[in-house]
Design a protein around this motif. Structure first.
Motif, PDB file in Angstrom:
ATOM      1  N   PRO A 138      21.107  -2.713  11.839  1.00 29.49           N
ATOM      2  CA  PRO A 138      21.663  -3.972  11.334  1.00 29.49           C
ATOM      3  C   PRO A 138      22.094  -4.882  12.479  1.00 29.49           C
ATOM      4  CG  PRO A 138      23.238  -2.169  11.069  1.00 29.49           C
ATOM      5  CD  PRO A 138      21.943  -1.540  11.494  1.00 29.49           C
ATOM      6  N   GLY A 139      21.791  -6.158  12.318  1.00 30.86           N
ATOM      7  CA  GLY A 139      22.186  -7.133  13.328  1.00 30.86           C
ATOM      8  C   GLY A 139      21.169  -7.337  14.435  1.00 30.86           C
ATOM      9  N   TRP A 140      20.119  -6.486  14.511  1.00 32.38           N
ATOM     10  CA  TRP A 140      19.089  -6.680  15.527  1.00 32.38           C
ATOM     11  C   TRP A 140      18.143  -7.810  15.105  1.00 32.38           C
ATOM     12  CZ3 TRP A 140      16.965  -2.279  18.914  1.00 32.38           C
ATOM     13  CH2 TRP A 140      17.988  -1.392  19.279  1.00 32.38           C
ATOM     14  N   ASP A 141      17.621  -8.530  16.093  1.00 34.14           N
ATOM     15  CA  ASP A 141      16.603  -9.539  15.806  1.00 34.14           C
ATOM     16  C   ASP A 141      15.324  -8.847  15.344  1.00 34.14           C
ATOM     17  OD1 ASP A 141      18.265 -11.620  16.581  1.00 34.14           O
ATOM     18  OD2 ASP A 141      17.557 -11.559  18.654  1.00 34.14           O
ATOM     19  N   CYS A 142      14.625  -9.463  14.401  1.00 40.78           N
ATOM     20  CA  CYS A 142      13.358  -8.920  13.906  1.00 40.78           C
ATOM     21  C   CYS A 142      12.297 -10.012  13.999  1.00 40.78           C
ATOM     22  CB  CYS A 142      13.508  -8.443  12.465  1.00 40.78           C
ATOM     23  SG  CYS A 142      11.971  -7.842  11.732  1.00 40.78           S
ATOM     24  N   ASP A 143      11.235  -9.742  14.750  1.00 41.38           N
ATOM     25  CA  ASP A 143      10.139 -10.687  14.909  1.00 41.38           C
ATOM     26  C   ASP A 143       8.819 -10.000  14.595  1.00 41.38           C
ATOM     27  OD1 ASP A 143      11.289 -13.278  16.300  1.00 41.38           O
ATOM     28  OD2 ASP A 143      12.294 -11.548  17.213  1.00 41.38           O
ATOM     29  N   ILE A 144       7.959 -10.709  13.877  1.00 40.18           N
ATOM     30  CA  ILE A 144       6.646 -10.182  13.502  1.00 40.18           C
ATOM     31  C   ILE A 144       5.585 -11.081  14.115  1.00 40.18           C
ATOM     32  CG2 ILE A 144       5.090  -9.640  11.593  1.00 40.18           C
ATOM     33  CD1 ILE A 144       7.579  -9.152   9.868  1.00 40.18           C
ATOM     34  N   VAL A 145       4.771 -10.493  14.973  1.00 39.76           N
ATOM     35  CA  VAL A 145       3.703 -11.224  15.662  1.00 39.76           C
ATOM     36  C   VAL A 145       2.369 -10.686  15.156  1.00 39.76           C
ATOM     37  CG1 VAL A 145       2.693 -11.841  17.879  1.00 39.76           C
ATOM     38  CG2 VAL A 145       5.173 -11.447  17.696  1.00 39.76           C
ATOM     39  N   GLU A 146       1.527 -11.574  14.640  1.00 42.45           N
ATOM     40  CA  GLU A 146       0.228 -11.127  14.114  1.00 42.45           C
ATOM     41  C   GLU A 146      -0.897 -11.928  14.727  1.00 42.45           C
ATOM     42  OE1 GLU A 146      -1.805 -12.977  11.981  1.00 42.45           O
ATOM     43  OE2 GLU A 146      -0.506 -14.534  11.192  1.00 42.45           O
ATOM     44  N   ALA A 147      -2.038 -11.253  14.945  1.00 44.26           N
ATOM     45  CA  ALA A 147      -3.221 -11.890  15.528  1.00 44.26           C
ATOM     46  C   ALA A 147      -4.435 -11.568  14.686  1.00 44.26           C
ATOM     47  CB  ALA A 147      -3.427 -11.409  16.961  1.00 44.26           C
ATOM     48  N   HIS A 148      -5.268 -12.595  14.429  1.00 42.71           N
ATOM     49  CA  HIS A 148      -6.505 -12.428  13.678  1.00 42.71           C
ATOM     50  C   HIS A 148      -7.592 -13.300  14.289  1.00 42.71           C
ATOM     51  CE1 HIS A 148      -3.809 -10.731  10.584  1.00 42.71           C
ATOM     52  NE2 HIS A 148      -4.898 -10.117  10.143  1.00 42.71           N
ATOM     53  N   HIS A 149      -8.802 -13.156  13.767  1.00 45.15           N
ATOM     54  CA  HIS A 149      -9.956 -13.913  14.260  1.00 45.15           C
ATOM     55  C   HIS A 149      -9.753 -15.415  14.058  1.00 45.15           C
ATOM     56  CE1 HIS A 149     -11.375 -14.554  10.095  1.00 45.15           C
ATOM     57  NE2 HIS A 149     -10.910 -13.327   9.887  1.00 45.15           N
ATOM     58  N   ALA A 150     -10.514 -16.174  14.801  1.00 45.28           N
ATOM     59  CA  ALA A 150     -10.330 -17.623  14.823  1.00 45.28           C
ATOM     60  C   ALA A 150     -10.589 -18.279  13.470  1.00 45.28           C
ATOM     61  CB  ALA A 150     -11.252 -18.235  15.879  1.00 45.28           C
ATOM     62  N   GLY A 151     -11.360 -17.630  12.601  1.00 43.16           N
ATOM     63  CA  GLY A 151     -11.687 -18.231  11.313  1.00 43.16           C
ATOM     64  C   GLY A 151     -10.663 -18.014  10.222  1.00 43.16           C
ATOM     65  N   LYS A 152      -9.652 -17.205  10.478  1.00 44.85           N
ATOM     66  CA  LYS A 152      -8.659 -16.932   9.426  1.00 44.85           C
ATOM     67  C   LYS A 152      -7.736 -18.132   9.286  1.00 44.85           C
ATOM     68  CE  LYS A 152      -5.248 -13.504   7.885  1.00 44.85           C
ATOM     69  NZ  LYS A 152      -5.869 -13.352   6.557  1.00 44.85           N
ATOM     70  N   ARG A 153      -7.578 -18.606   8.069  1.00 41.37           N
ATOM     71  CA  ARG A 153      -6.843 -19.852   7.842  1.00 41.37           C
ATOM     72  C   ARG A 153      -5.351 -19.650   7.592  1.00 41.37           C
ATOM     73  NH1 ARG A 153     -10.999 -23.171   3.818  1.00 41.37           N
ATOM     74  NH2 ARG A 153     -12.786 -23.202   5.258  1.00 41.37           N
ATOM     75  N   ASP A 154      -4.997 -18.638   6.776  1.00 42.41           N
ATOM     76  CA  ASP A 154      -3.593 -18.503   6.411  1.00 42.41           C
ATOM     77  C   ASP A 154      -2.789 -17.932   7.572  1.00 42.41           C
ATOM     78  OD1 ASP A 154      -5.152 -16.158   5.867  1.00 42.41           O
ATOM     79  OD2 ASP A 154      -3.372 -15.243   4.977  1.00 42.41           O
ATOM     80  N   ALA A 155      -1.588 -18.460   7.744  1.00 41.14           N
ATOM     81  CA  ALA A 155      -0.692 -17.994   8.792  1.00 41.14           C
ATOM     82  C   ALA A 155       0.755 -18.276   8.357  1.00 41.14           C
ATOM     83  CB  ALA A 155      -0.992 -18.706  10.106  1.00 41.14           C
ATOM     84  N   PRO A 156       1.627 -17.292   8.353  1.00 40.94           N
ATOM     85  CA  PRO A 156       1.380 -15.895   8.712  1.00 40.94           C
ATOM     86  C   PRO A 156       0.418 -15.231   7.722  1.00 40.94           C
ATOM     87  CG  PRO A 156       3.742 -16.369   8.590  1.00 40.94           C
ATOM     88  CD  PRO A 156       3.031 -17.524   7.978  1.00 40.94           C
ATOM     89  N   SER A 157      -0.170 -14.137   8.154  1.00 30.89           N
ATOM     90  CA  SER A 157      -1.085 -13.404   7.283  1.00 30.89           C
ATOM     91  C   SER A 157      -0.332 -12.765   6.129  1.00 30.89           C
ATOM     92  CB  SER A 157      -1.784 -12.301   8.086  1.00 30.89           C
ATOM     93  OG  SER A 157      -0.858 -11.302   8.475  1.00 30.89           O
ATOM     94  N   GLY A 158      -1.073 -12.416   5.072  1.00 31.98           N
ATOM     95  CA  GLY A 158      -0.449 -11.729   3.948  1.00 31.98           C
ATOM     96  C   GLY A 158       0.172 -10.412   4.364  1.00 31.98           C
ATOM     97  N   THR A 159      -0.458  -9.722   5.313  1.00 27.25           N
ATOM     98  CA  THR A 159       0.093  -8.455   5.794  1.00 27.25           C
ATOM     99  C   THR A 159       1.401  -8.679   6.534  1.00 27.25           C
ATOM    100  OG1 THR A 159      -2.116  -7.510   5.995  1.00 27.25           O
ATOM    101  CG2 THR A 159      -0.366  -6.454   7.256  1.00 27.25           C
ATOM    102  N   ALA A 160       1.449  -9.734   7.366  1.00 36.00           N
ATOM    103  CA  ALA A 160       2.693 -10.043   8.067  1.00 36.00           C
ATOM    104  C   ALA A 160       3.819 -10.329   7.085  1.00 36.00           C
ATOM    105  CB  ALA A 160       2.483 -11.236   9.000  1.00 36.00           C
ATOM    106  N   LEU A 161       3.508 -11.067   6.030  1.00 34.17           N
ATOM    107  CA  LEU A 161       4.523 -11.370   5.030  1.00 34.17           C
ATOM    108  C   LEU A 161       4.978 -10.107   4.292  1.00 34.17           C
ATOM    109  CD1 LEU A 161       3.052 -14.692   3.608  1.00 34.17           C
ATOM    110  CD2 LEU A 161       5.029 -14.438   5.113  1.00 34.17           C
ATOM    111  N   SER A 162       4.029  -9.189   4.045  1.00 30.44           N
ATOM    112  CA  SER A 162       4.395  -7.923   3.400  1.00 30.44           C
ATOM    113  C   SER A 162       5.289  -7.092   4.317  1.00 30.44           C
ATOM    114  CB  SER A 162       3.137  -7.128   3.035  1.00 30.44           C
ATOM    115  OG  SER A 162       2.394  -7.799   2.041  1.00 30.44           O
TER     116      SER A 162
END
Length: 237
Positions: A138-162
C-alpha cells in the motif's frame, strides 16, 4: 478415453480464428472443429472443417463450446445461439457495448461464459501477481508500461487496462504509458516503486499463437463447468 471436444469457431477467417483452426487440427484427440463460421465463406469445406456463413448460424451442427473472436456486431448472434443450445461460450471479441456486456452477464446464469481481453495463460498469472503485490504494498506507486506493434490503435491496450483493474482490486492507483513500434507482439510491465525500491512484473509475448492456445485451454475446461461468468484465471488448474 474422453471424446474430443466439439468446437464451433466463430470469426474463423480472422487471425485468431485461423490460429485456432490450425492448433485444434494438431490435437485431434482433444478437439474436433464441427463448424467454422465467417461472414461469407468461399468454400463449404476447408481441410475437413464445414464452413458456415454468419446468416447460417442457426443451422450449425451440435457443439460443446463456441470460441468467438469476431466483431461486436456479430456477438449478439453467437451469444444467443449458445444460450439457446445451453452450451459454453469462450469469447475475446472486443468493442462490446454496455448492453452486450449486460447480456453476457445475464447469459451466465444459464451457461458458462468467459470473456477476456487477453488469452495468454502467462498474463492471467501476471494479473493475479499484480493484485497480490498491490495489496501487499500500500502506498507504492504503480505504473503499467505496454508496447505493441505500430499498427495497434488502442492505447492503453485492453490487457494493460485489465492489469490496471487487478492493481486497483489490490488498492493501487495505476498510471499508464504506451509504446507503438515495429512488430512487437505485446509486452506489459507493471512496476511498483517506493523510496529506494522497485519491483517489476513483466510479460512478453513472442508470438500470437499463445492467445489461441489459451482460448483452447479455456474451452477444454469451461464446457464441463456450471453456469457462471468465468475469468481465465479460474480455469488454470
Amino acid at each position: 478415453m474422453n471424446a474430443p471436444i466439439r468446437l464451433l469457431i466463430h470469426g474463423a477467417t480472422g487471425r485468431m480464428g485461423q490460429a485456432l483452426l490450425w492448433l485444434a487440427a494438431q490435437a485431434p484427440a482433444d478437439f474436433t472443429v464441427v463448424a467454422a463460421v465467417s461472414r461469407k465463406p468461399s468454400q463449404r469445406v476447408v481441410d475437413g472443417v464445414p464452413q458456415f456463413g454468419a446468416s447460417e448460424l442457426a443451422g450449425v451442427p451440435a457443439f460443446d463450446v463456441a470460441i468467438d473472436f469476431s466483431l461486436a456486431e456479430a456477438f449478439d448472434r453467437i451469444l444467443a445461439l449458445c444460450e439457446g443450445r445451453g452450451v459454453a461460450l469462450v469469447t475475446g471479441t472486443t468493442g462490446l457495448d454496455d448492453t452486450q456486456r449486460d447480456a453476457l452477464r445475464a447469459a451466465s446464469a444459464r451457461i458458462p461464459v468467459l470473456w477476456a481481453s487477453n488469452f495468454s495463460l502467462g498474463v492471467a498469472v501476471l494479473a493475479d501477481l499484480v493484485e497480490r503485490a498491490a495489496r501487499a504494498l500500500p502506498g507504492w506507486d504503480c505504473d503499467i508500461v505496454e508496447a505493441h506493434h505500430a499498427g495497434k490503435r488502442d492505447a492503453p491496450s485492453g490487457t494493460a487496462l485489465s492489469l490496471g483493474a487487478a492493481a486497483g482490486q489490490g488498492g493501487a492507483s495505476p498510471r499508464y504509458a504506451s509504446l507503438r513500434a515495429g512488430d512487437i507482439v505485446g509486452e506489459h510491465t507493471v512496476q511498483f516503486t517506493t523510496a529506494g525500491e522497485r519491483i517489476e512484473l513483466v510479460h512478453r509475448a513472442g508470438n500470437r499463437d499463445i492467445f489461441a492456445r489459451g482460448a483452447l485451454h479455456a474451452a477444454s475446461r469451461l464446457g464441463t463447468r456450471a453456469p457462471g461468468l468465468y475469468r481465465l484465471a479460474d480455469l488454470l488448474d
